[in-house]
Design an enzyme around this catalytic site. Structure first.
Site, short mmCIF file in Angstrom:
data_model
loop_
_atom_site.label_atom_id
_atom_site.label_comp_id
_atom_site.label_asym_id
_atom_site.label_seq_id
_atom_site.Cartn_x
_atom_site.Cartn_y
_atom_site.Cartn_z
N ASP A 1 0.86 -1.19 0.00
CA ASP A 1 0.00 0.00 0.00
C ASP A 1 0.89 1.24 0.00
OD1 ASP A 1 -2.31 -1.47 0.11
OD2 ASP A 1 -2.76 -1.05 2.21
N ARG B 1 -0.90 -0.82 -8.76
CA ARG B 1 -2.29 -0.46 -8.41
C ARG B 1 -2.37 1.07 -8.40
NH1 ARG B 1 -3.55 -2.98 -2.89
NH2 ARG B 1 -4.05 -4.76 -4.19
C1 LIG Z 1 -8.15 -1.47 -4.13
C2 LIG Z 1 -7.87 -0.11 -3.55
C3 LIG Z 1 -6.68 0.10 -2.88
C4 LIG Z 1 -6.37 1.36 -2.38
N1 LIG Z 1 -5.16 1.57 -1.79
C5 LIG Z 1 -4.80 2.82 -1.44
C6 LIG Z 1 -3.48 3.13 -0.98
O1 LIG Z 1 -2.61 2.25 -0.86
N2 LIG Z 1 -3.19 4.42 -0.67
C7 LIG Z 1 -4.11 5.43 -0.80
O2 LIG Z 1 -3.77 6.60 -0.54
N3 LIG Z 1 -5.38 5.17 -1.20
C8 LIG Z 1 -5.73 3.91 -1.52
N4 LIG Z 1 -7.02 3.66 -1.97
C9 LIG Z 1 -8.08 4.71 -1.82
C10 LIG Z 1 -8.10 5.65 -3.00
O3 LIG Z 1 -6.94 6.45 -3.01
C11 LIG Z 1 -9.32 6.59 -2.93
O4 LIG Z 1 -9.26 7.36 -1.79
C12 LIG Z 1 -10.65 5.89 -3.00
O5 LIG Z 1 -10.63 4.77 -3.80
C13 LIG Z 1 -11.72 6.84 -3.52
O6 LIG Z 1 -11.41 7.28 -4.83
P1 LIG Z 1 -12.24 6.82 -6.12
O7 LIG Z 1 -11.28 6.60 -7.23
O8 LIG Z 1 -13.08 5.65 -5.80
O9 LIG Z 1 -13.09 8.07 -6.52
P2 LIG Z 1 -13.79 9.29 -5.78
O10 LIG Z 1 -13.23 10.52 -6.40
O11 LIG Z 1 -13.77 9.16 -4.28
O12 LIG Z 1 -15.28 9.08 -6.27
C14 LIG Z 1 -15.60 9.23 -7.63
C15 LIG Z 1 -16.97 8.65 -7.91
O13 LIG Z 1 -16.97 7.24 -7.61
C16 LIG Z 1 -18.24 6.86 -7.10
N5 LIG Z 1 -18.09 6.44 -5.70
C17 LIG Z 1 -17.04 6.61 -4.90
N6 LIG Z 1 -17.28 6.10 -3.67
C18 LIG Z 1 -18.51 5.61 -3.71
C19 LIG Z 1 -19.36 4.97 -2.74
N7 LIG Z 1 -18.96 4.76 -1.49
N8 LIG Z 1 -20.59 4.58 -3.13
C20 LIG Z 1 -21.03 4.82 -4.39
N9 LIG Z 1 -20.27 5.43 -5.34
C21 LIG Z 1 -19.06 5.82 -5.01
C22 LIG Z 1 -19.10 8.10 -7.18
O14 LIG Z 1 -19.73 8.13 -8.43
C23 LIG Z 1 -18.07 9.22 -7.09
O15 LIG Z 1 -18.52 10.45 -7.61
C24 LIG Z 1 -7.33 2.42 -2.51
C25 LIG Z 1 -8.52 2.20 -3.19
C26 LIG Z 1 -8.81 0.97 -3.73
C27 LIG Z 1 -10.09 0.78 -4.48
#
Ligand SMILES: Cc1cc2nc3c(=O)[nH]c(=O)nc-3n(C[C@H](O)[C@H](O)[C@H](O)COP(=O)(O)OP(=O)(O)OC[C@H]3O[C@@H](n4cnc5c(N)ncnc54)[C@H](O)[C@@H]3O)c2cc1C
Length: 317
Positions: A143, A193
């Site tokens: 991560d 990732r």
């Molecule tokens: C597998 C995985 C591993 C990760 N590992 C890390 C890491 O190591 N370090 C780190 O800093 N971050 C990590 N993250 C978190 C990541 O950085 C984001 O904070 C998180 O995924 C939210 O960003 P997003 O791309 O989903 O979009 P966002 O900009 O949060 O959301 C965009 C759109 O996605 C949809 N959406 C988002 N959340 C929801 C919800 N709860 N319900 C319904 N629709 C939703 C909506 O349409 C929203 O407008 C990880 C995420 C994933 C999926």
């Protein structure tokens, strides 16, 4: 200009470090029910059960034993041992072949910030987990945490990949450096990732505007899709998912040469849709007692989640 969602995000992440608030929330009886939506349970058996359930629905998994930022070596040892037990149990359950499950590690949970030899200790512990993963027939992804640790984590990645070349890393599209990091890592056998990023970062190193983060995500993803590595598209964003599909098509990538990833409990129907359409769809499954920091980051990125959480904790549904 004042951005209320950025302020909320910063406030929530600040809260995650407040131990008094943490104590109250962790002890609130209702918290346990709320937590269940995003966390698979507390023990290894819960984690294995969650993987079995996902596997039954054609979804892959990566498991995260919750915990971070430890300054206590005994806690780091506990985390390492939890991963070793988990990997043995996953192999016994016959779940580790074909890349069906892997594990995700935070180096800060393995002692990266310990004042004496933290980097070496966390690397040694990560190495033990990579060895156990290789024996179990699977692999590890590191991560990525706040930007002060990015260089150290990428250096540890390079060390681990000498012996365990399938070890993967997370890159965060909100960091200005990430496009260059993607170019460095878009090489044969390299698993990356790509996520947007979940920490509160200063403007000197990170894009502050959501639109800019999204644009950078697409730029970085293009580099990964056109490269020789294995891109892992970690996002719940419908636009990003659509763009990922077209970039994969343009780069003539087969469905098994990249994957989509989402967090446990977030957009489960979309997860199933992607899996049913023949894509590799991996769910990031956190488990363990140390859920507070993880959950606060989920609240910070989505006000609707925050309201769900606060209503449950205050008893106002
Ligand atoms: C597998 C995985 C591993 C990760 N590992 C890390 C890491 O190591 N370090 C780190 O800093 N971050 C990590 N993250 C978190 C990541 O950085 C984001 O904070 C998180 O995924 C939210 O960003 P997003 O791309 O989903 O979009 P966002 O900009 O949060 O959301 C965009 C759109 O996605 C949809 N959406 C988002 N959340 C929801 C919800 N709860 N319900 C319904 N629709 C939703 C909506 O349409 C929203 O407008 C990880 C995420 C994933 C999926």
């Amino acid at each position: 200009m004042f951005d209320p969602s950025a302020a909320l995000r910063q406030g929530m992440i600040g809260l995650s470090k407040n131990t008094k608030v943490r104590d109250v929330v962790e002890k609130a009886p209702v918290s346990k029910d709320v937590v269940k939506r995003f966390v698979a349970g507390t023990g290894t058996a819960d984690a294995v059960g969650a993987v079995r359930e996902l596997d039954g629905h054609g979804k892959l998994a990566t498991l995260d034993f919750l915990g971070e930022d430890t300054l206590d070596k005994a806690q780091a040892i506990h985390t390492r041992d939890a991963y070793l037990d988990l990997l043995a149990d996953l192999a016994d359950a016959g779940l580790t072949d074909g890349g069906r499950v892997e594990v995700s590690l935070k180096l800060s949970a393995l002692g990266q910030a310990l004042p004496q030899d933290g980097k070496k200790i966390s690397l040694d512990f990560a190495r033990s987990i990579c060895e156990a993963a290789a024996i179990a027939g699977t692999t590890v992804t590191l991560d990525m945490e706040d930007h002060t640790t990015t260089d150290a984590t990428l250096e540890s990645l390079a060390e681990l990949r000498k012996d365990f070349p399938t070890t993967g890393a997370v890159l965060q599209a909100y960091l200005k450096r990430t496009e260059a990091d993607c170019r460095d890592l878009a090489t044969e056998g390299s698993r990356v990732r790509l996520c947007k990023g979940a920490y509160s970062e200063p403007a000197s190193v990170a894009f502050q505007d959501k639109g800019e983060v999204d644009m950078n995500y697409v730029k970085c993803l293009r580099v990964l899709m056109e490269g020789k590595g294995y891109p892992m598209v970690a996002s719940h964003d419908p636009r990003i998912i659509e763009i990922a599909g077209s970039l994969a098509d343009k780069s003539l990538r087969a469905a098994d040469s990249f994957e989509y990833q989402m967090l446990y409990g977030i957009r489960p129907k979309e997860q199933q849709r992607l899996a049913d359409a023949g894509n590799r769809m991996r769910v990031y499954v956190p488990y363990g007692d140390e859920w507070y920091g993880y959950l606060v980051r989920r609240m910070a990125e989505r006000p609707a989640n925050t309201m769900f959480f606060l209503r449950a904790v205050t008893g106002k549904r």
